[in-house]
Motif scaffolding. Sequence first.
Motif, PDB file in Angstrom:
ATOM      1  N   ILE A   1      -8.357 -22.416  12.906  1.00 45.97           N
ATOM      2  CA  ILE A   1      -9.693 -23.294  13.143  1.00 45.97           C
ATOM      3  C   ILE A   1      -9.831 -24.143  11.990  1.00 45.97           C
ATOM      4  O   ILE A   1      -9.472 -23.912  10.627  1.00 45.97           O
ATOM      5  CB  ILE A   1     -10.914 -22.352  12.816  1.00 45.97           C
ATOM      6  N   PHE A   2      -9.890 -25.559  12.275  1.00 40.73           N
ATOM      7  CA  PHE A   2     -10.005 -26.376  11.131  1.00 40.73           C
ATOM      8  C   PHE A   2     -11.394 -27.149  11.190  1.00 40.73           C
ATOM      9  O   PHE A   2     -12.032 -26.821  12.392  1.00 40.73           O
ATOM     10  CB  PHE A   2      -8.960 -27.358  11.434  1.00 40.73           C
ATOM     11  N   PHE A   3     -11.855 -28.160  10.318  1.00 34.48           N
ATOM     12  CA  PHE A   3     -12.863 -29.131  10.482  1.00 34.48           C
ATOM     13  C   PHE A   3     -12.418 -30.290   9.970  1.00 34.48           C
ATOM     14  O   PHE A   3     -11.464 -30.340   9.031  1.00 34.48           O
ATOM     15  CB  PHE A   3     -14.240 -28.505  10.010  1.00 34.48           C
ATOM     16  N   VAL A   4     -13.197 -31.182  10.260  1.00 32.94           N
ATOM     17  CA  VAL A   4     -13.035 -32.529   9.455  1.00 32.94           C
ATOM     18  C   VAL A   4     -14.383 -32.993   9.272  1.00 32.94           C
ATOM     19  O   VAL A   4     -15.495 -32.901  10.155  1.00 32.94           O
ATOM     20  CB  VAL A   4     -12.448 -33.769  10.613  1.00 32.94           C
ATOM     21  N   ASN A   5     -14.646 -33.839   8.293  1.00 28.28           N
ATOM     22  CA  ASN A   5     -15.696 -34.495   8.016  1.00 28.28           C
ATOM     23  C   ASN A   5     -15.955 -35.744   8.825  1.00 28.28           C
ATOM     24  O   ASN A   5     -14.988 -36.667   8.966  1.00 28.28           O
ATOM     25  CB  ASN A   5     -16.024 -34.849   6.533  1.00 28.28           C
TER      26      ASN A   5
ATOM     27  N   TYR B   1     -13.070 -40.105  10.146  1.00 30.05           N
ATOM     28  CA  TYR B   1     -12.839 -38.855   9.872  1.00 30.05           C
ATOM     29  C   TYR B   1     -12.203 -38.670   8.580  1.00 30.05           C
ATOM     30  O   TYR B   1     -10.995 -39.363   8.405  1.00 30.05           O
ATOM     31  CB  TYR B   1     -12.306 -38.228  11.143  1.00 30.05           C
ATOM     32  N   SER B   2     -12.409 -37.542   8.077  1.00 29.27           N
ATOM     33  CA  SER B   2     -11.512 -36.901   7.131  1.00 29.27           C
ATOM     34  C   SER B   2     -10.307 -36.395   7.424  1.00 29.27           C
ATOM     35  O   SER B   2     -10.141 -36.158   8.535  1.00 29.27           O
ATOM     36  CB  SER B   2     -12.551 -35.937   6.027  1.00 29.27           C
ATOM     37  N   ALA B   3      -9.398 -36.075   6.326  1.00 37.17           N
ATOM     38  CA  ALA B   3      -8.180 -35.239   6.909  1.00 37.17           C
ATOM     39  C   ALA B   3      -8.722 -33.781   7.372  1.00 37.17           C
ATOM     40  O   ALA B   3      -9.746 -33.407   6.721  1.00 37.17           O
ATOM     41  CB  ALA B   3      -7.288 -35.318   5.790  1.00 37.17           C
TER      42      ALA B   3
END
Length: 646
Positions: free
Chosen positions: A311-315, A322-324
């Motif tokens: 599980i990941f997220f981006v800002n 979008y962020s990395a």
Amino acid sequence: MKKIIYTFLGLATMTAVVNAQEKKINKANQNYKDYAYAPAIDSYEKLIQDGYSKEEIFKNLGNANYVNANYQEATKWYEQLFQLENTSIDPEFMYRYAQTLKSLEKYVESDVWMQKFKAAKSQDQRAIKFGENLEYLDNIEANSNRYDIKNLAINSKESDFAPSMTNEMLVFSTARDSGLTSRKIHEWNNKAFLNLYKATANEQGDYVSASKLSKALNKKTHESSTAFTKDGNTVYFTRNNSENGKFSRDENGVSRLKIYKATLAEGEWINITELPFNGDNYSVAHPTLNKEETKLYFASDMPGTLGESDIFFVNINPDGSYSAPVNLGEKINTESRETFPFITQDNKLYFTSDGHPGLGGLDVFVTNLENSHKPSIENIGRPINSEEDDFSFIFNEETKKGFFASNRDGGQGDDDIYSFIENKALDLNCHIKIAGVIKDMETGALLAKAEVMVYNGANEIITKGITGNDGSFSLDGDCAKGDYKLVATKEDYNQGDKMFATIAAKDITDVELSLEKTRRAAPIGTDLAKYLDIVPIYFDFDKSFIREDAKVSMEKVLAYLREFPEVHVQVRSHTDSRANDWYNEGLSVRRAKSTAAYLISQGIAEERISYKGFGETELTNECSNEVICSKEKHQANRRSEFIVVK
């Protein structure tokens, strides 16, 4: 999960039509390599019927059934793999076998294989989490029975899953009505491709009919896992990598998953674009938004992934960029599958995993992202979780209602969507019980009303309390793994402390701490015999020598005088009422002098010791002249006292 999409390569398609009759082992291996598991399973089983018995066949048959959630079949082939002679068993097969045994409710056997897996891969996060939570079944049971669930009437005989809500409308992914021609069947599991459908509840709150969501969103690809903004005007959704609505494949013939974004204008979905952090050589899927819609969470097997999927997220920046991607780390992600994230309004993350200890297959877990420095990962228990695959959980914390999908027995199709109501919330603040007793170091007596405090590694008080009349305490402590110090204080006692450690958020219920009495100079007028709680210095009838049994008490008086060299005492001796007054006065002086001489003979300075006889003038009871008393009562009056005079 027999629906196709929860594992990223599960949407793999072949560049050529598989010949269902192919029986040669090299062709079966090619099918397996190309993720065409359904024909691979068929070919392998025919090979076994023809007498083939090879390690590679059993491995591939076990794995092909495992990723299609055919756990009973997978168990059978893994068992035959382990029965082969001279076979070097990859620990990953041990883990998968343990998982399949859980799905058959063979938890004892599963734990045996997990111990073998732990011995083989001690640094694997799955092994670590298992070792830290050996009582996982008890913990799951404690978290269970908090939901009422109901199978939805809109489920079909095919796969239905990945529910989401927008403006009172339920959106989900389904394999129904996709056609049964060979070009619309993918060979991962011989099931139809997925489309997005919608349903609205009737006046009774039931979902009884469903229809396709939009032609603009549903193409000749898989579509699933939607996440809508609060206003309903933007949707993020999962789709195969495609060009002009058709599959786009990599050099191996695999069509990866990607997240796309679309906006709603005048009732039509437009501006369908893929997100910039997608990739052609990895999958990105199952989006969900946080409350502020400033973060997009998703699952992926992109570079930097710890396991099969993380599980990941981006800002999401104010300008729409979008962020990395940021990996949520090993507290949440394992070497297995973590997928289908969902973020609640209170910033709780629900996700699906077969890497954390569970009931079997994929289970739903939850953690409070507000406690990111010490997250508690909780299996939400039955009836949401079962021995099969349970996934794509969504939840409205305000209404206490939600949906999830499962391929458990009793459903209408491969995967069914269930609604639920939460009856009791799960405490995610990660507390443990710290309990024990405080004792007197010398006597072992239990000490009431002692103050007890627990400090963490940063020397911060995390909890405190007072012991009861039985000397016991029970505190609500911090479950974060680490070293802690318990400190106890009580009037007239020196402070005491004891170190302990918390492991796997387990209760600490056997803490025992003994306190030493504080040695302080007693105030003037104090009788040291009472202050030191010693047996009185008694004398035989008409005698003045120090008896042997009195020397034990005398030693404690001597120890006190040595500890406090500034203290001066007056030895005051007494007699009983027998004999006349003038004789008893002289006898008491002799007793006082004898007691003082004993102290001086043991090294106490002479100027610190004085003495005085009181005869029978200060009796401790009613045994005065002409009163008949027992020997014991008369004995109580023949005594010496040690009164602090300076």
